[in-house]
Design an enzyme around this catalytic site. Structure first.
Site, PDB file in Angstrom:
ATOM      1  CB  SER A 289       5.530  -1.623  12.044  1.00 44.62           C
ATOM      2  OG  SER A 289       5.150  -0.281  12.306  1.00 44.62           O
TER       3      SER A 289
ATOM      4  CE  LYS B  53      -0.109   3.150   4.755  1.00 43.53           C
ATOM      5  NZ  LYS B  53      -0.005   3.257   6.203  1.00 43.53           N
TER       6      LYS B  53
ATOM      7  CG  HIS C 287      -5.706   1.821   5.429  1.00 44.25           C
ATOM      8  ND1 HIS C 287      -5.225   2.742   6.326  1.00 44.25           N
ATOM      9  CD2 HIS C 287      -4.703   0.954   5.191  1.00 44.25           C
ATOM     10  CE1 HIS C 287      -3.959   2.440   6.609  1.00 44.25           C
ATOM     11  NE2 HIS C 287      -3.616   1.369   5.938  1.00 44.25           N
TER      12      HIS C 287
ATOM     13  CD  GLU D  41      -3.086  -2.402   7.428  1.00 42.45           C
ATOM     14  OE1 GLU D  41      -1.963  -2.608   6.967  1.00 42.45           O
ATOM     15  OE2 GLU D  41      -3.767  -1.407   7.151  1.00 42.45           O
TER      16      GLU D  41
ATOM     17  N   GLY E 243       2.894   2.448  10.778  1.00 39.66           N
ATOM     18  CA  GLY E 243       3.874   3.514  10.614  1.00 39.66           C
ATOM     19  C   GLY E 243       4.624   3.884  11.876  1.00 39.66           C
TER      20      GLY E 243
ATOM     21  CG  ASN F 273      -1.745   1.210   1.379  1.00 38.06           C
ATOM     22  OD1 ASN F 273      -1.794   2.045   0.467  1.00 38.06           O
ATOM     23  ND2 ASN F 273      -2.419   1.339   2.508  1.00 38.06           N
TER      24      ASN F 273
ATOM     25  CD  GLU G 132      -2.780   5.413   6.809  1.00 38.30           C
ATOM     26  OE1 GLU G 132      -2.765   5.423   5.563  1.00 38.30           O
ATOM     27  OE2 GLU G 132      -1.850   4.924   7.491  1.00 38.30           O
TER      28      GLU G 132
HETATM   29  P1  13P Z   1       3.296   0.531   7.609  1.00 36.54           P
HETATM   30  O1  13P Z   1       3.794  -0.778   7.016  1.00 36.54           O
HETATM   31  O2  13P Z   1       4.000   1.718   7.080  1.00 36.54           O
HETATM   32  O3  13P Z   1       3.217   0.450   9.092  1.00 36.54           O
HETATM   33  O4  13P Z   1       1.778   0.689   7.082  1.00 36.54           O
HETATM   34  C1  13P Z   1       0.912  -0.368   7.206  1.00 36.54           C
HETATM   35  C2  13P Z   1      -0.326  -0.051   6.470  1.00 36.54           C
HETATM   36  O5  13P Z   1      -1.081   0.808   6.846  1.00 36.54           O
HETATM   37  C3  13P Z   1      -0.587  -0.793   5.228  1.00 36.54           C
HETATM   38  O6  13P Z   1      -1.881  -0.581   4.773  1.00 36.54           O
END
Ligand code: 13P
Length: 243
Positions: A205, A13, A97, A167, A173, A11, A99
């Site tokens: 992560s 982002k 997600h 997640e 992150g 992803n 976010e």
């Molecule tokens: P990170 O791997 O940067 O922690 O992000 C995970 C994520 O949100 C994947 O959708």
């Protein structure tokens, strides 16, 4: 027991412009053409779907969107429908997600409508679930996640139209991950609420150092990777750990 092939999804982002995104996709495609891998999926920003799709052509690496609107078309400025993602070459779309749930206020009902939209367009819905730090500390993580599943996975889910991504919000992150025992417990709990054979990815992560241990868990069928998916060698190392 149903065989579940591992899936490692990147992803990206809101990262990547045409030059760097294309170079990253070409580097992943090159490795995938040369070596056996698990199922691989790249989810770039919408602006890059078509060129990245071209860079991945013939490599077996699939293309996915990061979100979609529930409606097929209409007066929704700035939004993208599942049908448009399909038209751009996608086979998958991430919905729910954290976010979007926490950053944009999306509810379980919103996520459910988006998963239905994905299916309407012939896409696999990757439905994300995960608890906050406070919810884990309160001991309610499993209740929160199974509640999200109940509210955001539509009727009609099957192993070939659904992927669940666990997640934990606090692991995204941050460099933090749950303990291996906590990941195992959560994936086992999720497994009891979804159709047999459905893949459950862990996300939050994941990196080349911790991937092997997480991916070795019997109920972990792959990874949804954020930051580490922006470097071809890291993404590939995680994919190798999933084989
Ligand atoms: P990170 O791997 O940067 O922690 O992000 C995970 C994520 O949100 C994947 O959708």
């Amino acid at each position: 027991m149903t065989e579940r092939k591992a899936l490692v999804a990147g992803n990206w982002k809101m990262n990547g412009r045409l030059d760097e995104g294309s170079a990253l996709a070409r580097a992943i495609a090159e490795r995938a053409r040369e070596a056996d891998a698990c199922d691989l999926l790249v989810c770039p920003p919408a602006t890059l779907l078509v060129p990245i799709g071209k860079a991945l052509a013939g490599s077996g690496v699939a293309l996915g969107g990061q979100d979609c609107h529930a409606a097929p078309s209409g007066a929704f400025t700035g939004s993208i429908s599942a049908e448009m993602l399909r038209d751009a070459g996608c086979s998958h779309v991430i919905v729910g997600h954290s976010e979007r749930r926490h950053g944009c206020g999306e509810s379980d009902a919103d996520v459910l409508a988006k998963a239905q939209a994905a299916w309407r367009a012939g896409l696999v819905a990757i439905v994300c679930v995960g608890e906050t730090r406070a919810e884990r500390e309160r001991g309610t993580a499993i209740a929160v996640v199974t509640g999200q599943l109940a509210g955001s996975v539509p009727d009609g889910a099957a192993a070939d139209n659904l992927v669940v991504a666990y997640e934990p919000v606090w692991a995204i992150g941050t460099g933090l991950t749950p303990t291996i025992a906590d990941i195992a417990e959560m994936h086992a709990a999720i497994r009891r609420h979804i159709p047999a054979g459905t893949r459950i990815l862990y996300g939050g992560s994941v990196n080349p150092k911790n991937a092997a241990e997480i991916l070795a868990l019997p109920e972990v069928d792959g990874a949804l990777v954020g930051g580490a998916s922006l470097k071809a060698e890291d993404f590939w190392a995680i994919a190798q750990a999933a084989r």
